[in-house]
Enzyme design. Structure first.
Site, mmCIF file in Angstrom:
data_model
loop_
_atom_site.group_PDB
_atom_site.id
_atom_site.type_symbol
_atom_site.label_atom_id
_atom_site.label_comp_id
_atom_site.label_asym_id
_atom_site.label_seq_id
_atom_site.Cartn_x
_atom_site.Cartn_y
_atom_site.Cartn_z
ATOM 1 N N LYS A 79 0.875 -1.180 0.000
ATOM 2 C CA LYS A 79 0.000 0.000 0.000
ATOM 3 C C LYS A 79 0.905 1.220 0.000
ATOM 4 O O LYS A 79 1.796 1.347 0.849
ATOM 5 C CB LYS A 79 -0.862 -0.034 1.255
ATOM 6 C CG LYS A 79 -1.561 1.262 1.573
ATOM 7 C CD LYS A 79 -2.553 1.029 2.670
ATOM 8 C CE LYS A 79 -2.921 2.299 3.389
ATOM 9 N NZ LYS A 79 -3.990 2.097 4.345
HETATM 10 C C1 R5P Z 1 -2.455 4.973 8.402
HETATM 11 O O1 R5P Z 1 -1.388 4.732 8.860
HETATM 12 C C2 R5P Z 1 -3.485 3.971 8.307
HETATM 13 O O2 R5P Z 1 -2.966 2.729 7.949
HETATM 14 C C3 R5P Z 1 -4.590 4.284 7.366
HETATM 15 O O3 R5P Z 1 -5.446 3.212 7.387
HETATM 16 C C4 R5P Z 1 -4.169 4.507 5.946
HETATM 17 O O4 R5P Z 1 -3.235 5.521 5.849
HETATM 18 C C5 R5P Z 1 -5.334 4.732 4.989
HETATM 19 O O5 R5P Z 1 -6.142 5.706 5.397
HETATM 20 P P1 R5P Z 1 -6.246 7.132 4.702
HETATM 21 O O6 R5P Z 1 -6.924 6.885 3.398
HETATM 22 O O7 R5P Z 1 -7.054 7.914 5.658
HETATM 23 O O8 R5P Z 1 -4.852 7.645 4.501
#
Ligand code: R5P
Length: 261
Positions: A174
């Site tokens: 990711k």
């Molecule tokens: C952050 O460290 C978390 O893993 C979040 O789940 C991730 O960043 C995704 O969330 P967002 O779309 O709010 O960035």
């Protein structure tokens, strides 16, 4: 790859098109009562029909998600610092044993690595330990390529972090969408999903999701741009249409607006 690993991966990445819509609601592990997730159960329930995977913490799962909920879980298993500890932000270690992850019947686990900070070695070694333990039980690991202060969200840095994550054994990476995103995809041998990042206007978030898919991402793992939207259900449906129905950003924005009314 054994049957269990393949079976779990097929729950995360949908075999019909090789894509996925992951809904990230794990923010509380370092941000506490994040805006939009104060009542996590109430926020998540109407979004689930349009999500393929839910990404919570173990406390979020146990306290807010009914066990009969029919959605694969990608469990956050790294953490250890809070948003107010700036010097050590994202200096993460293992916060969930694999035994507890198995008890929670997860389909995958997620671990954030921070490449390029003085403590990178700590996060990378805890990450590989997690991969060894998870793979022993056929559980795939999603690597979150976190970006610390002073590090750019650019293709040079993110391709370094993404390729490292894959070389160290991640099953899925990711990362953040950025200019020249296709270069990150081309040099990463495992599937990539994008994080949403901080809340931006809905139109921009949908364009980003579309551009990421066009550049080779297999889906999204979004949080704030969904649950902090004026219509979380509208955004969820719109993102789902981009990921699974090849909707254009314009069509997706129409879907969002329809639900905002
Ligand atoms: C952050 O460290 C978390 O893993 C979040 O789940 C991730 O960043 C995704 O969330 P967002 O779309 O709010 O960035």
């Amino acid at each position: 790859m054994d049957w269990g690993m393949k079976n779990r991966l097929s729950k995360i990445i949908k075999p019909k098109d090789g894509h996925t819509v992951m809904l990230a609601v794990d923010h509380g592990y370092f941000m506490g009562p994040t805006t939009g997730l104060e009542k996590l159960d109430e926020m998540v329930k109407p979004l689930l029909p349009y999500a393929d995977v839910l990404m919570p913490t173990r406390g979020g799962l146990r306290n807010y998600i009914p066990p009969e909920t029919d959605i694969p879980i990608c469990l956050r298993v790294s953490g250890g610092t809070s948003i107010i500890n700036e010097t050590n932000l994202l200096h993460e270690g293992i916060i969930v044993s694999m035994e507890d992850a198995i008890r929670l019947n997860v389909s995958a686990v997620a671990f954030s690595i921070l490449v390029g900070q003085p403590f990178e070695r700590d996060t990378l070694l805890a990450f590989t330990q997690t991969i060894d333990e998870a793979n022993r039980y056929g559980i795939p690991v999603l690597a979150v390529t976190a970006v610390g202060r002073g590090l750019g969200k650019d293709a040079k840095y993110l391709s370094l972090a993404s390729r490292m994550a894959a070389e160290l054994g991640a099953s899925i990476v990711k990362t953040y969408y950025c200019k020249d995103f296709e270069k990150i995809v081309e040099s990463c041998p495992v599937p990539i999903v994008i994080a949403g990042g901080k809340k931006v206007p809905e139109k921009d978030a949908l364009q980003m999701a579309y551009d990421a898919l066009q550049a080779g991402a297999i889906g999204v793992d979004m949080g704030r741009n969904i649950f902090q939207s004026s219509s979380p259900v509208g955004m969820m449906k719109a993102v789902n249409a981009i990921v699974h129905k090849n909707a254009t950003p314009k069509d997706a924005f129409e879907i969002f607006k329809e639900n905002e009314k």
